[in-house]
Design an enzyme around this catalytic site. Structure first.
Site, PDB file in Angstrom:
ATOM      1  N   GLU A  22       0.840  -1.210   0.000  1.00 39.94           N
ATOM      2  CA  GLU A  22       0.000   0.000   0.000  1.00 39.94           C
ATOM      3  C   GLU A  22       0.872   1.257   0.000  1.00 39.94           C
ATOM      4  O   GLU A  22       2.091   1.193   0.164  1.00 39.94           O
ATOM      5  CB  GLU A  22      -0.901   0.023   1.240  1.00 39.94           C
ATOM      6  CG  GLU A  22      -2.341  -0.416   0.997  1.00 39.94           C
ATOM      7  CD  GLU A  22      -3.182   0.620   0.256  1.00 39.94           C
ATOM      8  OE1 GLU A  22      -2.605   1.626  -0.217  1.00 39.94           O
ATOM      9  OE2 GLU A  22      -4.402   0.427   0.163  1.00 39.94           O
ATOM     10  N   ARG A 105      -6.995   0.103  13.312  1.00 39.65           N
ATOM     11  CA  ARG A 105      -5.634   0.349  12.864  1.00 39.65           C
ATOM     12  C   ARG A 105      -5.646   1.543  11.916  1.00 39.65           C
ATOM     13  O   ARG A 105      -6.685   1.875  11.334  1.00 39.65           O
ATOM     14  CB  ARG A 105      -5.038  -0.870  12.167  1.00 39.65           C
ATOM     15  CG  ARG A 105      -5.670  -1.210  10.810  1.00 39.65           C
ATOM     16  CD  ARG A 105      -4.832  -2.204  10.043  1.00 39.65           C
ATOM     17  NE  ARG A 105      -5.447  -2.621   8.776  1.00 39.65           N
ATOM     18  CZ  ARG A 105      -5.349  -1.948   7.641  1.00 39.65           C
ATOM     19  NH1 ARG A 105      -4.699  -0.796   7.597  1.00 39.65           N
ATOM     20  NH2 ARG A 105      -5.918  -2.395   6.533  1.00 39.65           N
ATOM     21  N   ASN A 107      -4.752   3.450   8.437  1.00 43.56           N
ATOM     22  CA  ASN A 107      -4.746   2.993   7.056  1.00 43.56           C
ATOM     23  C   ASN A 107      -4.072   4.046   6.174  1.00 43.56           C
ATOM     24  O   ASN A 107      -2.993   4.517   6.501  1.00 43.56           O
ATOM     25  CB  ASN A 107      -6.177   2.670   6.589  1.00 43.56           C
ATOM     26  CG  ASN A 107      -6.200   1.735   5.400  1.00 43.56           C
ATOM     27  OD1 ASN A 107      -5.522   0.716   5.397  1.00 43.56           O
ATOM     28  ND2 ASN A 107      -6.976   2.067   4.389  1.00 43.56           N
ATOM     29  N   ASN A 153      -9.474   5.732   2.901  1.00 41.17           N
ATOM     30  CA  ASN A 153      -8.536   5.386   1.847  1.00 41.17           C
ATOM     31  C   ASN A 153      -8.117   6.606   1.032  1.00 41.17           C
ATOM     32  O   ASN A 153      -7.795   7.642   1.588  1.00 41.17           O
ATOM     33  CB  ASN A 153      -9.113   4.270   0.974  1.00 41.17           C
ATOM     34  CG  ASN A 153      -8.369   2.956   1.167  1.00 41.17           C
ATOM     35  OD1 ASN A 153      -7.145   2.923   1.204  1.00 41.17           O
ATOM     36  ND2 ASN A 153      -9.104   1.882   1.326  1.00 41.17           N
ATOM     37  N   ASP A 203      -9.845   2.265  -4.051  1.00 40.54           N
ATOM     38  CA  ASP A 203      -8.878   2.142  -2.959  1.00 40.54           C
ATOM     39  C   ASP A 203      -7.995   3.394  -2.937  1.00 40.54           C
ATOM     40  O   ASP A 203      -8.499   4.500  -2.814  1.00 40.54           O
ATOM     41  CB  ASP A 203      -8.066   0.858  -3.149  1.00 40.54           C
ATOM     42  CG  ASP A 203      -7.417   0.352  -1.870  1.00 40.54           C
ATOM     43  OD1 ASP A 203      -6.986   1.189  -1.047  1.00 40.54           O
ATOM     44  OD2 ASP A 203      -7.313  -0.868  -1.683  1.00 40.54           O
TER      45      ASP A 203
END
Length: 304
Positions: A22, A105, A107, A153, A203
């Site tokens: 990512e 968490r 991102n 995102n 995403d």
């Protein structure tokens, strides 16, 4: 002329497959592309000029990183927002706004054009609307920007910095906000355009010099270029992997398109069909040019 969909030769940058690759970010100062493997707790960096690949093991979930003015990383670790020393590997905790939410968490994260760091969160169990979006300012104060998001995102700013684009993945839309470049505050949320489900989940995201958005589509086998004013899909690069996670422009002229991917959740047959899943790809001289990446600037001295 570009066709609507193009299968261009995309190169594998390094012979390494991430579990959940990512957050690619181009470091102009070192001429390096950096990215993370979230679940394996690794920060990767590759310098094309020297064909050099380094891995920083942080022994923590690492949602995203950005480059600091001094060359170190600012990162969203499981333990909180932290500096990570690029040479030493040492971490220095700055804030943990979700210390009371152990099921979450951090991102995706990115620096705005003025050098602030924005990062979002998501629930490990994918609980709806359990995440938030935060802003880390130059004075290292942390402020909540958005609440009640599910999978925080893609982020991108318009070329003039006054418009902020944002993706909460399960909504299948790109949201848009007015952005105050002096303070980093965002205005009321609006919908820029919806993403048809057949394209794959939206995403990570970046923007090019013409103000068009590039979106990585999870389970969509593509990175697509969208017009944020009309919602029209203008173009896409087809990839040999399903789980495309994010993208950014890099290289000397910001025309090389770097693309991260994931291998998590693939069954054995799918692994066989997608042996490159989890790779970092690059489409050199893509025909498009990106914007200069934001660098985290802070007024307080806090060595890592």
């Amino acid at each position: 002329m570009f066709t609507t969909t193009e299968t261009r030769p995309c190169e594998v940058v390094v012979p390494h497959c991430c579990l959940l690759g990512e957050g690619p970010v181009w470091d102009e100062k070192t001429g390096s592309i950096c990215w993370v493997d979230i679940l394996n707790g690794r920060i990767h960096e590759y310098q094309p000029a020297g064909n050099s690949h380094r891995t920083h093991q942080v022994d923590s979930l690492v949602g995203a990183v950005a480059i600091c003015e001094n060359g170190d990383f600012i990162a969203g670790l499981r333990e909180g927002l932290s500096f990570v020393g690029r040479s030493s590997g040492r971490t220095k905790l700055l804030h943990h706004p979700e210390a009371h939410l152990p099921q979450n968490r951090y991102n995706d994260g990115k620096c705005d054009p003025e050098g602030r760091f924005l990062i979002g969160s998501t629930a490990l169990n994918h609980k709806k609307q359990a995440g938030n979006l935060y802003r880390l300012d130059h004075d290292l104060r942390c402020t909540t920007q958005l609440q009640g998001v599910t999978m925080s995102n893609g982020m991108a700013w318009s070329p003039d910095g006054r418009t902020f684009y944002y993706i909460d993945t399960p909504t299948f839309e790109v949201a848009v906000f007015d952005y105050d470049t002096k303070t980093g505050r965002i205005g009321p949320k609006r919908s820029a355009f919806p993403i048809p489900q057949k394209e794959g989940l939206p995403d990570g995201m970046t923007i090019d010099s013409e103000g068009m958005l590039w979106i990585a589509h999870w389970d969509g086998w593509q990175v697509a270029r969208w017009n944020p004013e009309t919602g029209e899909k203008l173009f896409s690069f087809r990839l040999p992997v399903a789980f495309v996670t994010s993208c950014t422009f890099g290289g000397e002229t910001l025309q090389d398109l770097y693309i991260t991917s994931a291998s998590i959740g693939l069954k054995e047959k799918q692994h066989d069909e997608q042996p490159l899943a989890g790779s970092l790809f690059v489409i050199k001289n893509s025909g498009f040019q990106g914007m200069r990446p934001g660098v985290f600037r802070h007024s307080k001295q806090a060595s890592s």
